[in-house]
Design an enzyme around this catalytic site. Structure first.
Site, PDB file in Angstrom:
ATOM      1  N   ARG A 133       0.855  -1.183   0.000  1.00 29.41           N
ATOM      2  CA  ARG A 133       0.000   0.000   0.000  1.00 29.41           C
ATOM      3  C   ARG A 133       0.894   1.237   0.000  1.00 29.41           C
ATOM      4  O   ARG A 133       1.923   1.276   0.675  1.00 29.41           O
ATOM      5  CB  ARG A 133      -0.892   0.042   1.242  1.00 29.41           C
ATOM      6  N   GLU A 172      -4.124   7.386  -5.219  1.00 35.84           N
ATOM      7  CA  GLU A 172      -4.346   6.631  -6.452  1.00 35.84           C
ATOM      8  C   GLU A 172      -5.615   7.107  -7.138  1.00 35.84           C
ATOM      9  O   GLU A 172      -6.641   7.226  -6.476  1.00 35.84           O
ATOM     10  CB  GLU A 172      -4.446   5.138  -6.137  1.00 35.84           C
ATOM     11  N   HIS A 212      -1.464  -0.129  -9.890  1.00 37.95           N
ATOM     12  CA  HIS A 212      -2.047  -1.046  -8.900  1.00 37.95           C
ATOM     13  C   HIS A 212      -2.628  -2.306  -9.570  1.00 37.95           C
ATOM     14  O   HIS A 212      -3.831  -2.554  -9.504  1.00 37.95           O
ATOM     15  CB  HIS A 212      -3.128  -0.321  -8.069  1.00 37.95           C
TER      16      HIS A 212
HETATM   17  C1  GLV Z   1      -5.055  -5.228  -3.740  1.00 42.76           C
HETATM   18  O1  GLV Z   1      -4.294  -4.323  -3.492  1.00 42.76           O
HETATM   19  C2  GLV Z   1      -5.600  -6.050  -2.709  1.00 42.76           C
HETATM   20  O2  GLV Z   1      -5.495  -5.694  -1.527  1.00 42.76           O
HETATM   21  O3  GLV Z   1      -6.174  -7.088  -3.043  1.00 42.76           O
END
Ligand code: GLV
Ligand code: GLV
Length: 322
Positions: A238, A267, A286
């Site tokens: 994260r 983001e 991401h």
């Molecule tokens: C993606 O970042 C997730 O947490 O699945």
């Protein structure tokens, strides 16, 4: 009467169909934009199940608007977008999608290690820009993965999957985790290491821990100063774990060598972010878990969690706050 469910984004049709068989479903039909907050607050009023993504902040305000809500099912393994403590206090179950995305996310993490170490994106741009005039001895030289030391911060499922890959590449592996994992050390041949010592020794530092306020900016100015000048930081966890402005300065000033980032403090990242001006950063939108098969499995688990709970059963993968 069928229970009511709200889905905050367009999901694969097979999963949607599965849910409509059993519930009255409303869905935010768009793929490229998240549901506006105001609409979300209205949509939750009469629902029992919420299918959401990490782009929605499910806080006290949302939960208070939804007196009938029984389950918040997040289509992600991370759940820092949800106030789980408050939800549970209101008797609302929260679920995530662990397990199914482990290998896919470890693959992408390794891809970022290779892309940064061998300057893959930069080299591809070099060719396309017409800069490739000849072969030359030190042109676009990077760093070796074979024989390098990988430091994994957060030895959960994904950390372990990354360690298995790194073994195959002949890397030495250090890890730091809140609790030491003796079984894993034996099984995978990884060595436990204190946080600071890992920062000092690792050639690659991979962040694979869940986000919580306690780890906000875990990696900042002080930590970059402890890393090797040749270190490569990989963040597929994260964004908030890394102080992005400190990262920019560390990369710019040569305190570390490169960074591979799949996640950001904000983001989508702003296109005028100084990070995007650096050649030694590989940035992705991401996509850690983004294989077709894995995203389908994540949607399926998210749907099944809702179905189980609204049928009066136990959730398959409830979130546990440690
Ligand atoms: C993606 O970042 C997730 O947490 O699945
Ligand atoms: C997430 O699945 C983790 O435990 O690393």
């Amino acid at each position: 009467m069928k229970p009511k469910i709200y889905i905050t984004r367009k999901i694969p049709e097979v999963i949607y169909d599965q849910l409509t068989e059993f519930a009255t479903v409303r869905m935010w039909e768009e793929e490229e934009t998240p549901v506006p907050r105001e609409l979300l607050l209205q949509e939750v009023r009469d629902i029992e199940g919420l299918f959401c993504l990490l782009t929605e902040t499910i806080d006290e305000e949302v939960i208070q608007q939804a007196p009938k809500l029984k389950i918040i099912s997040n289509m992600a393994v991370g759940f820092n977008n949800i106030d789980v403590t408050y939800a549970n206090k209101q008797g609302v179950i929260v679920t995530n999608t662990p397990g199914v995305l482990t290998e896919t996310t470890a693959d992408l993490t390794f891809a970022l290690m290779m892309a940064t170490a061998r300057r893959i994106v930069e080299a591809s741009d070099y060719l396309r820009k017409g800069d490739w005039k000849t072969w030359s001895p030190m042109q676009l030289t990077g760093r070796d993965i074979y024989g390098a030391t990988l430091g994994i911060i957060g030895m959960g499922r994904i950390g372990q999957a990354l360690a298995r890959r790194a073994k195959g590449f002949g890397m030495d592996i250090l890890y730091y985790n809140r609790s030491r994992k003796n079984e894993i050390e034996k099984k995978l041949g990884v060595e436990y290491c204190e946080f600071e010592s890992l920062l000092q020794q690792a050639d690659f530092i991979s962040l694979l821990l869940p986000y919580s306020p306690e780890v906000h900016h875990l990696i900042g100015e002080k930590e970059f100063k402890q890393m090797k000048k040749t270190a490569i930081l990989i963040n597929t966890a994260r964004g908030g774990i890394v102080d992005e402005s400190a990262l920019y300065h560390a990369l710019k000033n040569g305190e570390i060598w490169a960074a591979g980032l799949d996640v950001f403090e904000k983001e989508p990242i702003d296109l005028d972010s100084p990070l995007l001006s650096l050649p030694n950063v590989v940035t992705l939108p991401h996509i850690g878990s983004a294989s077709e098969a894995t995203r389908l499995k994540m949607a399926e688990i998210a749907a099944n969690n809702i179905i189980q709970v609204l049928k009066g059963g136990q959730p398959i993968t409830p979130v546990k706050i440690k």
